[in-house]
Design a protein around this motif. Structure first.
Motif, PDB file in Angstrom:
ATOM      1  N   VAL A 193       0.836  -1.206   0.000  1.00 41.93           N
ATOM      2  CA  VAL A 193       0.000   0.000   0.000  1.00 41.93           C
ATOM      3  C   VAL A 193       0.866   1.249   0.000  1.00 41.93           C
ATOM      4  CG1 VAL A 193      -1.660   1.325   1.357  1.00 41.93           C
ATOM      5  CG2 VAL A 193      -1.965  -1.140   1.082  1.00 41.93           C
ATOM      6  N   ILE A 194       1.915   1.237   0.825  1.00 43.18           N
ATOM      7  CA  ILE A 194       2.806   2.406   0.900  1.00 43.18           C
ATOM      8  C   ILE A 194       3.508   2.630  -0.435  1.00 43.18           C
ATOM      9  CG2 ILE A 194       4.889   3.289   1.998  1.00 43.18           C
ATOM     10  CD1 ILE A 194       3.990   1.900   4.566  1.00 43.18           C
ATOM     11  N   THR A 195       3.955   1.517  -1.062  1.00 44.77           N
ATOM     12  CA  THR A 195       4.614   1.641  -2.365  1.00 44.77           C
ATOM     13  C   THR A 195       3.667   2.201  -3.419  1.00 44.77           C
ATOM     14  OG1 THR A 195       6.058  -0.226  -1.816  1.00 44.77           O
ATOM     15  CG2 THR A 195       5.847   0.366  -4.142  1.00 44.77           C
ATOM     16  N   ALA A 196       2.436   1.666  -3.440  1.00 44.64           N
ATOM     17  CA  ALA A 196       1.452   2.171  -4.408  1.00 44.64           C
ATOM     18  C   ALA A 196       1.145   3.637  -4.161  1.00 44.64           C
ATOM     19  CB  ALA A 196       0.177   1.332  -4.324  1.00 44.64           C
ATOM     20  N   GLU A 197       1.023   3.997  -2.906  1.00 44.86           N
ATOM     21  CA  GLU A 197       0.740   5.401  -2.583  1.00 44.86           C
ATOM     22  C   GLU A 197       1.888   6.304  -3.001  1.00 44.86           C
ATOM     23  OE1 GLU A 197      -0.555   8.126   1.304  1.00 44.86           O
ATOM     24  OE2 GLU A 197      -0.132   5.975   1.517  1.00 44.86           O
ATOM     25  N   SER A 198       3.130   5.837  -2.788  1.00 47.82           N
ATOM     26  CA  SER A 198       4.291   6.629  -3.186  1.00 47.82           C
ATOM     27  C   SER A 198       4.335   6.808  -4.706  1.00 47.82           C
ATOM     28  CB  SER A 198       5.574   5.955  -2.695  1.00 47.82           C
ATOM     29  OG  SER A 198       5.571   5.850  -1.292  1.00 47.82           O
ATOM     30  N   GLU A 199       4.065   5.714  -5.432  1.00 49.74           N
ATOM     31  CA  GLU A 199       4.065   5.817  -6.892  1.00 49.74           C
ATOM     32  C   GLU A 199       2.955   6.741  -7.379  1.00 49.74           C
ATOM     33  OE1 GLU A 199       3.704   1.837  -8.220  1.00 49.74           O
ATOM     34  OE2 GLU A 199       5.794   1.296  -7.775  1.00 49.74           O
ATOM     35  N   ALA A 200       1.776   6.655  -6.747  1.00 50.22           N
ATOM     36  CA  ALA A 200       0.678   7.540  -7.140  1.00 50.22           C
ATOM     37  C   ALA A 200       1.028   9.001  -6.867  1.00 50.22           C
ATOM     38  CB  ALA A 200      -0.597   7.143  -6.397  1.00 50.22           C
ATOM     39  N   ASN A 201       1.635   9.257  -5.717  1.00 53.04           N
ATOM     40  CA  ASN A 201       2.039  10.635  -5.386  1.00 53.04           C
ATOM     41  C   ASN A 201       3.078  11.152  -6.377  1.00 53.04           C
ATOM     42  OD1 ASN A 201       0.323  10.717  -3.176  1.00 53.04           O
ATOM     43  ND2 ASN A 201       1.883  10.020  -1.750  1.00 53.04           N
TER      44      ASN A 201
END
Length: 287
Positions: A199-207
């Motif tokens: 989730v953190i990785t996906a959120e970082s990529e989205a940001n």
């Protein structure tokens, strides 16, 4: 006869020296001493265990002196460190690592020595049981997303609850005064850690994608603004040129030479042209 007397005297001197050496004991700073006579703690007239502060003291040769440290100590949940798994109120398995800080209570030395075979190790067992119990009873509030988030966000409250649950039992049963409980690690199970990392990785990529898109939009907006400014400047220049030409034509008309100027300019244009198309309107035949 003389040698026998000499031997007896030497033996008596050695016994006296050994008895003198056995009759004194020293307690170091930060420690307290107690005496053990034939396996039992030496007590005073009131029945309390006699303790000795730091310094040099005397005792009977057949009495054994024991020194106990009053310095602060610490222990982990396991003998060699590491974490234990604990069940949270919602059934989640939480990995916990904590340390306990304590010292031997000077007025409870008898309990520390006599009530248990190994008070420190038994305290470790009580520490583990109390940690499991307190975490299992730590209910999340309406503001908490889960039991895990409640444990992480309200860790100070959990530490205080665990400390209060330990203090009375440790002092009464083992003669140990508990100073503080420090939770060093409260982590979710491995499978939840992997999910959280995803989730953190996906959120970082989205940001990052949002940031790049915003930057591109800003660059395009700046380029569009510059293009508009250039177009405005060009339009103003054309407007000035038209206005200047208009003033000149008005001046020529006022002087009555506008028709001559137009004819001359037409002749110049036609003279530089390779091909000329004439707009000839055919005449209608009269019937």
């Amino acid at each position: 006869m003389t040698s026998l007397l000499f031997g007896l005297g030497a033996g008596a001197a050695l016994v006296a020296l050994y008895s003198f050496w056995r009759s004194a004991f020293r307690i170091e700073n930060g420690n307290v001493g107690v005496l053990v006579r034939f396996g039992r703690l030496v007590r005073d007239a009131t029945g309390r265990v006699t303790t000795f502060p730091p310094g040099l003291h005397a005792k009977a040769p057949w009495v054994r002196a024991t020194e106990i440290s009053l310095a602060e100590r610490s222990m982990s949940l396991e003998e060699h460190g590491g974490v234990i798994e604990v069940l949270a109120p919602d059934g989640t398995r939480i990995r916990v690592n904590a340390r306990l800080r304590f010292h031997v209570a000077q007025d409870r030395v008898a309990a520390f020595l006599a009530e248990s075979k190994d008070a420190v190790e038994e305290l470790r067992g009580l520490f583990r049981v109390t940690v499991r119990e307190q975490i299992a009873r730590f209910e999340p509030t309406s503001a908490d997303l889960s039991a895990y988030t409640a444990l992480r966000s309200r860790m100070n409250e959990l530490q205080q609850r665990t400390l209060e649950a330990l203090q009375e039992s440790a002092l009464h049963e083992y003669g140990i005064a508990v100073i503080a409980v420090d939770y060093l690690q409260i982590d979710p199970p491995e499978e939840l850690v992997d999910a959280l990392n995803a989730v953190i990785t996906a959120e970082s990529e989205a940001n990052a994608l949002v940031a790049r898109t915003a930057l591109q939009c800003l660059q395009r907006s700046l380029a569009a603004a510059q293009a508009v400014e250039i177009a405005n400047a060009h339009a103003l220049a054309v407007e000035d040129e038209i206005r200047t030409v208009g003033h000149e034509l008005i001046s020529l008309a006022e002087r009555g030479v506008l028709r001559d100027y137009v004819d001359r300019r037409r002749a110049e244009v036609l003279g530089h042209s390779r091909r000329v198309y004439l707009n000839h309107q055919p005449t209608r035949s009269q019937s």
